[in-house]
Write an enzyme that holds these catalytic residues in place. Structure first.
Site, short mmCIF file in Angstrom:
data_model
loop_
_atom_site.label_atom_id
_atom_site.label_comp_id
_atom_site.label_asym_id
_atom_site.label_seq_id
_atom_site.Cartn_x
_atom_site.Cartn_y
_atom_site.Cartn_z
N ASP A 1 -2.20 -0.39 -8.02
CA ASP A 1 -1.14 -0.95 -7.03
C ASP A 1 -0.45 -2.05 -7.28
O ASP A 1 -0.05 -2.75 -6.18
CB ASP A 1 -1.59 -0.53 -5.70
CG ASP A 1 -2.87 -1.58 -5.35
OD1 ASP A 1 -3.52 -2.09 -6.34
OD2 ASP A 1 -3.53 -1.66 -4.39
N GLU A 2 -0.66 -2.63 -8.47
CA GLU A 2 -0.46 -4.10 -8.64
C GLU A 2 0.27 -4.35 -10.05
O GLU A 2 -0.20 -3.82 -10.94
CB GLU A 2 -1.66 -5.01 -8.51
CG GLU A 2 -1.58 -6.25 -8.15
CD GLU A 2 -3.22 -7.00 -8.18
OE1 GLU A 2 -2.87 -8.09 -7.73
OE2 GLU A 2 -4.27 -6.27 -7.98
N ASP B 1 2.72 -6.05 -5.31
CA ASP B 1 1.53 -5.73 -4.68
C ASP B 1 1.88 -4.28 -3.54
O ASP B 1 2.43 -4.81 -2.72
CB ASP B 1 0.50 -6.55 -4.24
CG ASP B 1 -0.83 -6.07 -4.21
OD1 ASP B 1 -1.07 -4.73 -4.43
OD2 ASP B 1 -1.62 -6.78 -3.64
#
Length: 407
Positions: free
Chosen positions: A107-108, A13
């Site tokens: 974003d993960e 993350d």
């Protein structure tokens, strides 16, 4: 069960992703409290730096309140085009480095390194990948490593900021026990409040409860929460496809040059697809329009856009593509709209809207559609389309076969 124990799942993350991107562009923002989102008092915080969080600021908070809590914060409008670009850079590094990954949001990432320990050791491999991402993109990133997705995601949260944490197989329950039940991925505000009302604040309490008691209170999700609390999660890492997409097409019974009819149906098709994005908590970064004439000549054109699921961001792009492809005086046989490069992320980036009236409007429209059907609320310009498909593309079911469609 044994194969589950042998799994090695990494959850990566990017730390305060939007803030980190802005700091790459302007180093004067380093070590300062930064708020990103709608900049007016009606705006909402989309992301905030750790320096701002110390004051009690968090994402999805009204900007007015955040500025009161942290008056010296630097407030930025946010640029989803920049964040889309950096997200792709990180995705490219991961794609080049591992055999199987899932991009679960902008974003993960989940990465399956099962079996890789024979060669290097999974922790070392994950550490090297993290170092490579930081070196090549300049963005801070954290990861958790364990036997499954849930424990790895929670471990990432504990590792932040900009760090890593490995949970050895067999120690999952011990690791989870002292943490707040809020750390369980599927526990939102409402479920958390219900758990608190029952006197359940720590994961250990859920671990010690009989599973059927959780099921009685929360139904099916109670069983899932109990399993996650006990570190049980067999969910696979599903390979991320860059071309994951949703689309809709319309073949006319009779070829047409009726411009008003064409525009009406295009608006209705696009509006419905955008609603499906929001319902599935998805964002698109690529819009494609397709047109086929009566001589079967077919033309398609696409445009990359910053990640979005907003009508006012996507509809103008669809109409722009249509206008650039449409040749007057030729009879049209088929039109189609497609959204691709999908990632999870719901309203995350749409929080940059200064006007939270728009966000509230979408939420109200979507609630009405959920309750009364996809065509319960439509634009006047899209009323000419009588039958737009009403299936949910994100529920795992195949699209229905429509025997016939009218106009």
């Amino acid at each position: 069960m044994n194969s589950t124990l042998e799994r090695s799942i990494v959850h990566m993350d990017l730390d305060t992703f939007f803030v980190s991107c802005e700091r790459l562009i302007d180093s004067r923002l380093n070590n300062k409290p930064v708020l990103i989102g709608g900049t007016s008092d009606r705006g909402v915080v989309a992301s905030c730096s750790y320096e701002a969080r110390k004051y009690g600021v968090h994402s999805a908070m009204p900007m007015r309140m955040a500025k009161q809590l942290c008056p010296e914060a630097i407030v930025l409008r946010g640029n989803s085009g920049i964040y889309t670009k950096y997200s792709k850079l990180v995705t490219d590094v991961i794609n080049d480095s591992v055999p199987l990954y899932e991009k679960s949001s902008i974003d993960e990432f989940y990465i399956d390194l099962t079996g890789m320990d024979k060669f290097f050791g999974c922790h070392q491999l994950a550490s090297e990948l993290r170092t490579k991402i930081i070196r090549e993109t300049g963005l801070p990133i954290s990861f958790g490593l364990s036997a499954n997705k849930t424990v790895s995601k929670i471990a990432t949260g504990e590792a932040k900021p900009n760090n890593e944490l490995k949970i050895n197989t067999g120690t999952e329950k011990f690791f989870l026990a002292p943490l707040s039940v809020r750390k369980i991925p599927m526990v939102g505000e409402k479920t958390y409040n219900t758990l608190c009302d029952l006197g359940i604040k720590r994961i250990q309490t859920v671990q010690e409860m009989p599973v059927n008691m959780m099921a009685r209170v929360f139904g099916k999700s109670g069983t899932t929460i109990w399993k996650k609390a006990n570190g049980i999660d067999n969910t696979p890492v599903i390979k991320y496809h860059e071309r994951k997409s949703i689309s809709t097409e319309r073949t006319f019974d009779k070829d047409t040059t009726d411009v008003n009819k064409l525009k009406s149906i295009i608006v209705a098709m696009a509006e419905n697809l955008i609603f499906q994005l929001r319902r599935g908590d998805k964002l698109t970064a690529c819009v494609t329009f397709k047109i086929r004439y009566s001589d079967f000549q077919t033309y398609t054109k696409q445009k990359r856009i910053p990640y979005s699921s907003s009508d006012h961001s996507i509809l103008p792009v669809v109409m722009e593509l249509y206008k650039s492809l449409y040749q007057r005086r030729l009879l049209v046989r088929l039109i189609g709209v497609k959204f691709s490069h999908l990632v999870s992320g719901g309203h995350q980036i749409n929080l940059f809207e200064d006007n939270d009236k728009i966000l509230n409007l979408y939420q109200a429209m979507d609630k009405m559609r959920e309750r009364y059907g996809d065509r319960a609320v439509i634009r006047a310009s899209g009323m000419g389309a009588k039958s737009i498909s009403r299936w949910n593309p994100f529920n795992g079911e195949p699209p229905p076969l429509l025997a016939n469609r009218r106009r």
